[in-house]
Scaffold this motif. Structure first.
Motif, PDB file in Angstrom:
ATOM      1  N   ARG A 146       5.270   0.933  -3.655  1.00 23.20           N
ATOM      2  CA  ARG A 146       5.661   0.966  -5.066  1.00 23.20           C
ATOM      3  C   ARG A 146       7.148   0.649  -5.230  1.00 23.20           C
ATOM      4  N   ASP A 155       8.686  -2.600  -7.259  1.00 22.29           N
ATOM      5  CA  ASP A 155       9.719  -2.417  -8.275  1.00 22.29           C
ATOM      6  C   ASP A 155      10.908  -3.315  -7.976  1.00 22.29           C
ATOM      7  N   ASP A 158       1.996   4.290   0.209  1.00 18.58           N
ATOM      8  CA  ASP A 158       1.872   3.908  -1.206  1.00 18.58           C
ATOM      9  C   ASP A 158       3.231   3.991  -1.906  1.00 18.58           C
TER      10      ASP A 158
END
Length: 225
Positions: free
Chosen positions: A215, A219, A211
């Motif tokens: 992420r 980004d 995860d």
């Protein structure tokens, strides 16, 4: 020449290392026909060994970094070096140049660069000099979270050694997307060995680590879109 004690005394070198990638093994000469000399490192005061012929030409010397005895052709000429050569061999200099380039990239991206020589040695031992994914010994330092994402950095938590071809294939792709393009046996090692190893280094579960990487990727994508 005065004799100084090494920081880490070792046995006297009595065998030339076989490094056919650096020079031709047929060029070796019998050391009994050469004169043993001591070469002092001006910066550290440590004594290294070398061998000269009867014309005072340096034929072999120890590298001050890897401490292997090598043919002088393995060292770059340097006007201010002992006997006109650098103290580090070409192979070690390549590694030093790579580290310098990495430091520059980390500084440019404002990312941490905390890998020490101890960390490099630790990773080599943990991986037994092989890639986690296919046992290849042709390995390069790899950043699981690519530098270009602006996350991760050159740290023990983010780095490992990877097969050169796989490293090129992965490039700056999301590793969890890239792995789906690889053969089944590579995928198994990725999920059963590599991911758990890096998750443990980051004090995360494998799911939490995945995860986190995703992420970071999202980004990166949002900033480049």
């Amino acid at each position: 020449m005065k004799t100084l004690k090494r920081k880490k005394p070792r046995k006297h070198p009595n065998k030339i290392e076989d490094r056919t990638d650096d020079y031709n093994i047929d060029q070796f000469e019998d050391l009994t026909y050469l004169d043993l000399i001591e070469i002092e490192n001006a910066a550290t005061g440590i004594i290294y060994y070398g061998y000269m012929d009867d014309m005072n030409n340096l034929i072999y010397r120890e590298c001050s970094k890897c401490e292997q005895l090598k043919h002088i052709s393995c060292f770059r000429p340097h006007s201010e070096g002992a006997h006109g050569y650098r103290s580090n061999c070409r192979e070690c200099n390549r590694e030093i140049d790579k580290l310098g380039n990495l430091r520059y990239q980390m500084k440019k991206k404002n990312l941490p660069h905390t890998l020490t020589e101890l960390d490099f040695a630790k990773m080599q031992l943990e991986q037994k000099g092989k890639c986690y994914l296919n046992d290849s010994t042709e390995i390069h330092l790899e950043h699981f979270i690519p530098i270009s994402w602006g996350h991760g950095g050159t740290t023990y938590k983010n780095c490992y050694y990877m097969d050169a071809a796989l490293n090129t294939s992965k490039s700056n792709r999301n590793p969890f997307e890239w792995i789906l393009t690889q053969p089944e046996h590579i995928q198994k090692r990725f999920y059963n060995v590599l991911v758990p190893t890096l998750a443990a280094r980051n004090n995360m579960t494998t799911n939490a680590f995945e995860d986190y990487v995703n992420r970071c990727y999202l980004d990166f994508i949002s900033k480049t879109a």
